[in-house]
Design a protein around this motif. Structure first.
Motif, PDB file in Angstrom:
ATOM      1  N   ASP A 154       0.854  -1.180   0.000  1.00 18.43           N
ATOM      2  CA  ASP A 154       0.000   0.000   0.000  1.00 18.43           C
ATOM      3  C   ASP A 154       0.897   1.240   0.000  1.00 18.43           C
ATOM      4  O   ASP A 154       1.844   1.321   0.805  1.00 18.43           O
ATOM      5  N   TRP A 155       0.590   2.208  -0.855  1.00 16.59           N
ATOM      6  CA  TRP A 155       1.482   3.358  -1.037  1.00 16.59           C
ATOM      7  C   TRP A 155       0.636   4.580  -1.353  1.00 16.59           C
ATOM      8  O   TRP A 155       0.574   5.068  -2.461  1.00 16.59           O
ATOM      9  N   HIS A 156      -0.061   5.068  -0.327  1.00 17.83           N
ATOM     10  CA  HIS A 156      -1.084   6.092  -0.530  1.00 17.83           C
ATOM     11  C   HIS A 156      -0.522   7.508  -0.441  1.00 17.83           C
ATOM     12  O   HIS A 156       0.311   7.800   0.433  1.00 17.83           O
ATOM     13  N   PRO A 157      -1.019   8.416  -1.292  1.00 14.78           N
ATOM     14  CA  PRO A 157      -0.762   9.839  -1.076  1.00 14.78           C
ATOM     15  C   PRO A 157      -1.532  10.315   0.157  1.00 14.78           C
ATOM     16  O   PRO A 157      -2.524   9.693   0.560  1.00 14.78           O
ATOM     17  N   ALA A 158      -1.088  11.409   0.743  1.00 14.49           N
ATOM     18  CA  ALA A 158      -1.717  11.900   1.976  1.00 14.49           C
ATOM     19  C   ALA A 158      -3.168  12.314   1.768  1.00 14.49           C
ATOM     20  O   ALA A 158      -3.961  12.313   2.730  1.00 14.49           O
ATOM     21  N   ASN A 159      -3.544  12.650   0.536  1.00 15.13           N
ATOM     22  CA  ASN A 159      -4.925  13.072   0.250  1.00 15.13           C
ATOM     23  C   ASN A 159      -5.786  11.920  -0.273  1.00 15.13           C
ATOM     24  O   ASN A 159      -6.766  12.145  -0.988  1.00 15.13           O
ATOM     25  N   HIS A 160      -5.447  10.702   0.109  1.00 14.86           N
ATOM     26  CA  HIS A 160      -6.157   9.543  -0.446  1.00 14.86           C
ATOM     27  C   HIS A 160      -7.626   9.513  -0.037  1.00 14.86           C
ATOM     28  O   HIS A 160      -7.988   9.862   1.095  1.00 14.86           O
ATOM     29  N   TYR A 198      -7.588  -2.332  -2.892  1.00 11.05           N
ATOM     30  CA  TYR A 198      -7.359  -3.485  -2.022  1.00 11.05           C
ATOM     31  C   TYR A 198      -6.551  -4.556  -2.746  1.00 11.05           C
ATOM     32  O   TYR A 198      -5.634  -5.152  -2.194  1.00 11.05           O
ATOM     33  N   SER A 199      -6.903  -4.821  -3.973  1.00 14.20           N
ATOM     34  CA  SER A 199      -6.278  -5.888  -4.747  1.00 14.20           C
ATOM     35  C   SER A 199      -4.860  -5.520  -5.155  1.00 14.20           C
ATOM     36  O   SER A 199      -4.561  -4.355  -5.464  1.00 14.20           O
ATOM     37  N   GLY A 200      -4.014  -6.537  -5.198  1.00 15.61           N
ATOM     38  CA  GLY A 200      -2.676  -6.338  -5.723  1.00 15.61           C
ATOM     39  C   GLY A 200      -2.629  -6.235  -7.228  1.00 15.61           C
ATOM     40  O   GLY A 200      -1.575  -5.903  -7.798  1.00 15.61           O
ATOM     41  N   PHE A 201      -3.764  -6.480  -7.892  1.00 15.66           N
ATOM     42  CA  PHE A 201      -3.807  -6.478  -9.360  1.00 15.66           C
ATOM     43  C   PHE A 201      -4.448  -5.230  -9.964  1.00 15.66           C
ATOM     44  O   PHE A 201      -4.030  -4.773 -11.026  1.00 15.66           O
ATOM     45  N   PHE A 202      -5.495  -4.710  -9.328  1.00 11.36           N
ATOM     46  CA  PHE A 202      -6.254  -3.587  -9.877  1.00 11.36           C
ATOM     47  C   PHE A 202      -6.670  -2.643  -8.756  1.00 11.36           C
ATOM     48  O   PHE A 202      -6.869  -3.076  -7.613  1.00 11.36           O
ATOM     49  N   ASP A 203      -6.874  -1.363  -9.106  1.00  9.56           N
ATOM     50  CA  ASP A 203      -7.547  -0.482  -8.161  1.00  9.56           C
ATOM     51  C   ASP A 203      -9.047  -0.522  -8.431  1.00  9.56           C
ATOM     52  O   ASP A 203      -9.530  -1.294  -9.277  1.00  9.56           O
ATOM     53  N   ASP A 204      -9.804   0.298  -7.727  1.00 12.16           N
ATOM     54  CA  ASP A 204     -11.265   0.234  -7.803  1.00 12.16           C
ATOM     55  C   ASP A 204     -11.838   0.695  -9.148  1.00 12.16           C
ATOM     56  O   ASP A 204     -13.027   0.506  -9.397  1.00 12.16           O
ATOM     57  N   ARG A 205     -11.018   1.292  -9.990  1.00 11.25           N
ATOM     58  CA  ARG A 205     -11.510   1.616 -11.334  1.00 11.25           C
ATOM     59  C   ARG A 205     -10.958   0.618 -12.363  1.00 11.25           C
ATOM     60  O   ARG A 205     -11.069   0.831 -13.576  1.00 11.25           O
ATOM     61  N   LYS A 206     -10.321  -0.444 -11.850  1.00 12.93           N
ATOM     62  CA  LYS A 206      -9.755  -1.529 -12.665  1.00 12.93           C
ATOM     63  C   LYS A 206      -8.499  -1.115 -13.429  1.00 12.93           C
ATOM     64  O   LYS A 206      -8.170  -1.728 -14.449  1.00 12.93           O
ATOM     65  N   LYS A 207      -7.811  -0.113 -12.931  1.00 19.77           N
ATOM     66  CA  LYS A 207      -6.493   0.200 -13.479  1.00 19.77           C
ATOM     67  C   LYS A 207      -5.495  -0.818 -12.941  1.00 19.77           C
ATOM     68  O   LYS A 207      -5.445  -1.061 -11.735  1.00 19.77           O
ATOM     69  N   GLU A 208      -4.697  -1.384 -13.817  1.00 22.12           N
ATOM     70  CA  GLU A 208      -3.778  -2.445 -13.418  1.00 22.12           C
ATOM     71  C   GLU A 208      -2.577  -1.895 -12.658  1.00 22.12           C
ATOM     72  O   GLU A 208      -2.079  -0.810 -12.941  1.00 22.12           O
ATOM     73  N   PRO A 242      -5.030   9.110  -5.757  1.00 20.97           N
ATOM     74  CA  PRO A 242      -5.782   9.637  -4.616  1.00 20.97           C
ATOM     75  C   PRO A 242      -7.283   9.445  -4.716  1.00 20.97           C
ATOM     76  O   PRO A 242      -7.980   9.486  -3.697  1.00 20.97           O
ATOM     77  N   ALA A 243      -7.801   9.204  -5.922  1.00 21.86           N
ATOM     78  CA  ALA A 243      -9.251   9.131  -6.122  1.00 21.86           C
ATOM     79  C   ALA A 243      -9.820   7.729  -6.057  1.00 21.86           C
ATOM     80  O   ALA A 243     -11.041   7.563  -6.103  1.00 21.86           O
ATOM     81  N   PHE A 244      -8.959   6.693  -5.947  1.00 20.60           N
ATOM     82  CA  PHE A 244      -9.463   5.317  -5.972  1.00 20.60           C
ATOM     83  C   PHE A 244      -8.730   4.452  -4.955  1.00 20.60           C
ATOM     84  O   PHE A 244      -7.502   4.514  -4.835  1.00 20.60           O
ATOM     85  N   ASP A 245      -9.502   3.630  -4.253  1.00 23.18           N
ATOM     86  CA  ASP A 245      -8.904   2.668  -3.335  1.00 23.18           C
ATOM     87  C   ASP A 245      -8.339   1.500  -4.134  1.00 23.18           C
ATOM     88  O   ASP A 245      -8.654   1.326  -5.318  1.00 23.18           O
ATOM     89  N   SER A 287      -9.577   7.168   0.717  1.00 20.09           N
ATOM     90  CA  SER A 287     -10.002   6.220   1.751  1.00 20.09           C
ATOM     91  C   SER A 287      -9.779   6.731   3.166  1.00 20.09           C
ATOM     92  O   SER A 287     -10.238   6.098   4.126  1.00 20.09           O
ATOM     93  N   PHE A 288      -9.103   7.865   3.333  1.00 22.38           N
ATOM     94  CA  PHE A 288      -8.811   8.376   4.672  1.00 22.38           C
ATOM     95  C   PHE A 288      -9.989   9.195   5.186  1.00 22.38           C
ATOM     96  O   PHE A 288     -10.385  10.179   4.551  1.00 22.38           O
ATOM     97  N   PHE A 289     -10.516   8.812   6.347  1.00 27.87           N
ATOM     98  CA  PHE A 289     -11.668   9.540   6.892  1.00 27.87           C
ATOM     99  C   PHE A 289     -11.324  11.012   7.104  1.00 27.87           C
ATOM    100  O   PHE A 289     -12.198  11.891   6.993  1.00 27.87           O
ATOM    101  N   SER A 290     -10.060  11.299   7.378  1.00 28.70           N
ATOM    102  CA  SER A 290      -9.633  12.669   7.654  1.00 28.70           C
ATOM    103  C   SER A 290      -9.724  13.576   6.432  1.00 28.70           C
ATOM    104  O   SER A 290      -9.634  14.800   6.561  1.00 28.70           O
ATOM    105  N   ASN A 291      -9.921  12.983   5.268  1.00 31.49           N
ATOM    106  CA  ASN A 291     -10.081  13.776   4.042  1.00 31.49           C
ATOM    107  C   ASN A 291     -11.552  14.023   3.683  1.00 31.49           C
ATOM    108  O   ASN A 291     -11.839  14.520   2.590  1.00 31.49           O
TER     109      ASN A 291
END
Length: 208
Positions: A61-67, A128-138, A123-126, A69-73
């Protein structure tokens, strides 16, 4: 069941063994049971599998600070709230695995890994998967594995009911055969962990 011989066209994928997901490091999103004994067991088994000749890959997992999925955002939200964003459901998490932060650190000797595949960088998509993000970007993991002739995967890591399950289910969808080492996984919640294991089993995953 212990894997004692090298299986052809098989690789190991270790999912998100990172400081923020562990109790041992007092992580911001620590998973129950991810203590020092768990970390020792995963590293010991990873070293053993490498000694048998398996290529070892890991996700990070390698999130920008403005991700997203962060409740603080998000205004007026709390950790673990479930909200809807552009028609998709999003669990809100405490900030975790922020790029270049100590919490994003992989808690294994990185020389064990053939490749480290980062995820969750948009920053706009979670992711979880090691293969794709939530918009199916590999993420590139599938291309790396298939380019190396890999057809079967041994998977374990954190957390059973989220990133492990998503990685396993996408691996099945992509045509890989999957063995899940359950004892080297830990889940966020008992109910979702049990449901996740049943979902994976029903998909044809060999759970050992």
């Amino acid at each position: 069941m212990q894997i004692n011989t090298k299986q052809d066209h098989t690789a190991v994928v270790v999912v998100d063994i990172q400081a923020d997901f562990t109790q041992a490091m007092q992580g911001s999103l620590a998973v129950g049971g991810a203590d020092q004994a768990y970390l020792d067991a995963t590293e010991t088994e990873t070293r053993r599998l490498k000694s048998l000749g398996y290529p070892i890959y890991t996700t990070q997992d390698w999130h920008p600070a403005n991700h997203i999925s962060f409740f603080s955002n998000h205004d007026n939200t709390n950790p673990y709230d479930l909200i809807e964003i552009e028609g998709r459901q999003q669990v809100l998490w405490p900030p975790h695995c922020v790029q270049e932060s100590p919490g994003a650190r992989i808690l294994m000797d990185e020389s064990l890994f053939t490749a480290i595949v980062k995820k969750g960088m948009d920053p706009a998509f979670d992711s979880y998967s090691g293969f794709f993000d939530d918009r199916k970007k590999e993420t590139g993991l599938a291309d790396i594995l298939k380019g190396s002739g890999i057809k079967k995967l041994i998977i374990y890591g954190l957390a059973t009911d989220y990133c492990v399950k998503a990685t396993v289910m996408d691996a099945i969808m992509l045509g890989f055969e999957v063995t899940l080492i359950k004892d080297l996984c830990r889940g966020v919640a008992p109910e979702s962990t049990a449901a996740g294991l049943e979902e994976m089993k029903a998909a044809g995953v060999d759970i050992c």
